[in-house]
Write an enzyme that holds these catalytic residues in place. Structure first.
Site, mmCIF file in Angstrom:
data_model
loop_
_atom_site.group_PDB
_atom_site.id
_atom_site.type_symbol
_atom_site.label_atom_id
_atom_site.label_comp_id
_atom_site.label_asym_id
_atom_site.label_seq_id
_atom_site.Cartn_x
_atom_site.Cartn_y
_atom_site.Cartn_z
ATOM 1 N N PRO A 17 10.945 4.058 -4.135
ATOM 2 C CA PRO A 17 9.794 4.453 -3.329
ATOM 3 C C PRO A 17 8.640 3.457 -3.349
ATOM 4 C CG PRO A 17 9.968 5.796 -5.317
ATOM 5 C CD PRO A 17 11.240 5.015 -5.197
ATOM 6 N N ASN A 18 8.044 3.310 -2.192
ATOM 7 C CA ASN A 18 6.847 2.499 -1.946
ATOM 8 C C ASN A 18 7.108 0.997 -1.930
ATOM 9 O OD1 ASN A 18 4.878 4.641 -1.703
ATOM 10 N ND2 ASN A 18 5.184 5.002 -3.880
ATOM 11 N N ARG A 25 -0.193 -4.400 0.075
ATOM 12 C CA ARG A 25 -1.200 -3.852 -0.833
ATOM 13 C C ARG A 25 -0.847 -4.239 -2.254
ATOM 14 N NH1 ARG A 25 -0.562 1.432 1.846
ATOM 15 N NH2 ARG A 25 -1.822 1.311 3.701
ATOM 16 N N TYR A 30 2.014 -6.963 -7.514
ATOM 17 C CA TYR A 30 3.380 -7.112 -6.997
ATOM 18 C C TYR A 30 3.603 -8.374 -6.169
ATOM 19 C CZ TYR A 30 3.586 -2.278 -8.519
ATOM 20 O OH TYR A 30 3.532 -1.136 -9.274
ATOM 21 N N ASN A 81 15.953 -1.334 -8.227
ATOM 22 C CA ASN A 81 14.570 -1.182 -8.660
ATOM 23 C C ASN A 81 14.197 0.251 -8.293
ATOM 24 O OD1 ASN A 81 11.859 -1.062 -9.116
ATOM 25 N ND2 ASN A 81 11.379 -3.021 -8.145
ATOM 26 N N ALA A 84 8.863 3.987 -9.135
ATOM 27 C CA ALA A 84 8.279 5.029 -9.993
ATOM 28 C C ALA A 84 9.334 5.975 -10.564
ATOM 29 C CB ALA A 84 7.230 5.815 -9.209
ATOM 30 N N GLU A 105 18.881 -3.192 -13.760
ATOM 31 C CA GLU A 105 17.587 -2.614 -13.399
ATOM 32 C C GLU A 105 16.585 -3.758 -13.227
ATOM 33 O OE1 GLU A 105 16.169 -0.098 -16.542
ATOM 34 O OE2 GLU A 105 14.156 0.093 -15.682
ATOM 35 N N HIS A 107 12.541 -4.930 -12.168
ATOM 36 C CA HIS A 107 11.143 -4.611 -11.877
ATOM 37 C C HIS A 107 10.398 -5.891 -11.563
ATOM 38 C CE1 HIS A 107 11.692 -0.506 -13.057
ATOM 39 N NE2 HIS A 107 12.322 -0.939 -14.137
ATOM 40 N N ARG A 114 2.007 -2.853 -18.857
ATOM 41 C CA ARG A 114 1.156 -2.053 -17.991
ATOM 42 C C ARG A 114 0.810 -0.718 -18.674
ATOM 43 N NH1 ARG A 114 3.444 -1.947 -12.123
ATOM 44 N NH2 ARG A 114 1.315 -1.180 -11.794
HETATM 45 O O1 CA2 Z 1 7.345 -3.496 -11.087
HETATM 46 C C1 CA2 Z 1 8.123 -2.829 -10.396
HETATM 47 O O2 CA2 Z 1 8.988 -3.324 -9.696
HETATM 48 C C2 CA2 Z 1 7.965 -1.314 -10.365
HETATM 49 O O3 CA2 Z 1 9.270 -0.755 -10.299
HETATM 50 C C3 CA2 Z 1 7.179 -1.002 -9.114
HETATM 51 C C4 CA2 Z 1 6.841 0.475 -8.983
HETATM 52 C C5 CA2 Z 1 6.204 1.018 -10.254
HETATM 53 O O4 CA2 Z 1 6.031 2.426 -10.153
HETATM 54 C C6 CA2 Z 1 7.053 0.712 -11.485
HETATM 55 O O5 CA2 Z 1 6.375 1.185 -12.618
HETATM 56 C C7 CA2 Z 1 7.294 -0.772 -11.611
HETATM 57 C C8 CA2 Z 1 5.867 0.702 -7.833
HETATM 58 C C9 CA2 Z 1 6.340 0.191 -6.504
HETATM 59 C C10 CA2 Z 1 5.246 0.381 -5.508
HETATM 60 O O6 CA2 Z 1 5.069 -0.840 -4.812
HETATM 61 C C11 CA2 Z 1 3.936 -0.996 -4.080
HETATM 62 C C12 CA2 Z 1 3.826 -2.167 -3.380
HETATM 63 C C13 CA2 Z 1 2.703 -2.398 -2.637
HETATM 64 C C14 CA2 Z 1 1.693 -1.466 -2.574
HETATM 65 C C15 CA2 Z 1 1.817 -0.286 -3.292
HETATM 66 C C16 CA2 Z 1 2.945 -0.053 -4.036
#
Ligand code: CA2
Length: 172
Positions: A17-18, A25, A30, A81, A84, A105, A107, A114
């Protein structure tokens, strides 16, 4: 399955997700690469390695579970990946354990540097390896590592020796 030829490999790449928001953003965490750019670099490397890649993204836990289940038919490994869901989803973990395909896996960020709630992964216990903190390059490392494991050592499933790569302190 062990010792499969590299040009026969089929690997499923799942984004959680996301991750569809990448590049728009939270660039400080990221980076600026979009998901389309990451997917293109994966497809390019897949072509070089002679690996057939199928790449999917979903914001829905159940959809990710279904795709993991379906990977039992026709795939040799999974790169995921879970975003969340890494920190919450026993359902995705159970699906990965059930299909018992070698899974890496990934990330983008180093989840161990974090917030505390990101330091626990439900996925790592059923993965052969975790790559965390290398940004988009982590996906490419995962693909190379999974190919090596499938081609040279053969598939070890989720009970094989583990490995972890990250840019910083990997914690406990
Ligand atoms: O670091 C990663 O790849 C994560 O899997 C990314 C997840 C986070 O919940 C994990 O703890 C670590 C979040 C992905 C959301 O990505 C966004 C990208 C741009 C704007 C908002 C969110």
């Amino acid at each position: 399955m062990g010792g499969v030829l590299r040009d026969m490999l089929r690997i499923l790449v799942l984004h959680g997700p996301n991750l569809n928001l990448l590049g728009n953003r939270e660039e400080s965490i990221y980076g600026t690469a979009t998901l389309a750019m990451i997917d293109a670099s994966l497809m390019k490397l897949g072509g070089e390695l002679g690996v057939d890649l199928v790449i999917r993204q979903s914001n829905l836990e159940g959809e990710l579970v279904t795709w993991v289940q379906e990977a039992r038919r026709g795939y040799h490994g999974i790169i995921i990946n879970p975003a969340a869901y890494t920190h919450t989803s026993i359902a995705i973990r159970d699906a990965l354990a059930a299909v018992d395909l070698p899974t890496v896996e990934v990330h983008l960020s180093n989840i161990y540097r974090r917030e505390e709630f990101r330091r626990h992964s439900y996925i790592s216990g059923v993965a052969v390896a975790q790559v965390t903190g290398f940004g988009p390059t982590g996906y490419l490392l995962a693909l190379r590592g999974l190919c090596e494991q499938l081609c040279v050592s053969g598939s070890t499933g989720s009970s094989g020796g583990g490995a972890s790569a990250s840019r910083g302190n990997t914690g406990t």
